[in-house]
Design a protein around this motif. Sequence first.
Motif, PDB file in Angstrom:
ATOM      1  N   ASP A  13     -24.169  34.418  -2.381  1.00 35.36           N
ATOM      2  CA  ASP A  13     -22.964  35.240  -2.484  1.00 35.36           C
ATOM      3  C   ASP A  13     -23.227  36.594  -3.139  1.00 35.36           C
ATOM      4  O   ASP A  13     -22.378  37.469  -3.106  1.00 35.36           O
ATOM      5  CB  ASP A  13     -21.865  34.502  -3.256  1.00 35.36           C
ATOM      6  CG  ASP A  13     -22.281  34.182  -4.686  1.00 35.36           C
ATOM      7  OD1 ASP A  13     -23.359  33.583  -4.864  1.00 35.36           O
ATOM      8  OD2 ASP A  13     -21.538  34.533  -5.617  1.00 35.36           O
ATOM      9  N   ARG A  62     -25.137  28.223  -7.033  1.00 38.21           N
ATOM     10  CA  ARG A  62     -23.822  28.546  -7.595  1.00 38.21           C
ATOM     11  C   ARG A  62     -23.143  29.647  -6.787  1.00 38.21           C
ATOM     12  O   ARG A  62     -23.508  30.823  -6.886  1.00 38.21           O
ATOM     13  CB  ARG A  62     -23.972  28.982  -9.038  1.00 38.21           C
ATOM     14  CG  ARG A  62     -24.723  27.962  -9.889  1.00 38.21           C
ATOM     15  CD  ARG A  62     -24.010  27.671 -11.174  1.00 38.21           C
ATOM     16  NE  ARG A  62     -24.802  26.856 -12.070  1.00 38.21           N
ATOM     17  CZ  ARG A  62     -24.740  25.533 -12.104  1.00 38.21           C
ATOM     18  NH1 ARG A  62     -23.964  24.896 -11.289  1.00 38.21           N
ATOM     19  NH2 ARG A  62     -25.486  24.849 -12.956  1.00 38.21           N
ATOM     20  N   PRO A  64     -19.021  30.725  -5.081  1.00 34.50           N
ATOM     21  CA  PRO A  64     -17.596  30.379  -5.082  1.00 34.50           C
ATOM     22  C   PRO A  64     -17.226  29.655  -3.782  1.00 34.50           C
ATOM     23  O   PRO A  64     -17.942  29.756  -2.792  1.00 34.50           O
ATOM     24  CB  PRO A  64     -16.900  31.742  -5.164  1.00 34.50           C
ATOM     25  CG  PRO A  64     -17.893  32.713  -4.633  1.00 34.50           C
ATOM     26  CD  PRO A  64     -19.246  32.157  -4.953  1.00 34.50           C
ATOM     27  N   ASN A  67     -20.426  25.343  -3.184  1.00 30.80           N
ATOM     28  CA  ASN A  67     -21.741  25.532  -3.801  1.00 30.80           C
ATOM     29  C   ASN A  67     -22.847  25.031  -2.867  1.00 30.80           C
ATOM     30  O   ASN A  67     -22.579  24.508  -1.781  1.00 30.80           O
ATOM     31  CB  ASN A  67     -21.797  24.897  -5.188  1.00 30.80           C
ATOM     32  CG  ASN A  67     -21.793  23.384  -5.173  1.00 30.80           C
ATOM     33  OD1 ASN A  67     -22.354  22.743  -4.277  1.00 30.80           O
ATOM     34  ND2 ASN A  67     -21.167  22.791  -6.179  1.00 30.80           N
TER      35      ASN A  67
END
Length: 127
Positions: A13, A62, A64, A67
């Motif tokens: 991300d 990790r 949002p 995961n």
Amino acid sequence: MSLPYKTCLLIDDNYIDNFVTRRILESGNFAEEIVVSQSANEAIASLRDGEIVPDVIFLDLRMPMMNGFEFLSEMDKIEFEGKDKLKVFMLSSSLDPNDVRRSSENKYIIQFIHKPLTHKILEELGS
């Protein structure tokens, strides 16, 4: 000379992490094609639709919404060519021993790699 992998999927991300990791993979001639996804949900949709058929995945832990472990659980439900030979490298900044343990227990994850990916680590993966 053929490259080690045909299609590498990078899921993270973080834009900067993706940029750096992609450059390392490109300069290391790791795969013919490197596809970047900034969302695990987006990557799942691409796998489900057959838009991408990776033979290797670098996966952030990790993120949002979904995961890395949740991604692998969802990916397991999708049938695609070469899934039985798929290699997943968990690429994370996590120092949690439980994350490392869970990674070692997952049938897709070959290795847990602490960020950032480096040329040295990439070379070690190829040996």
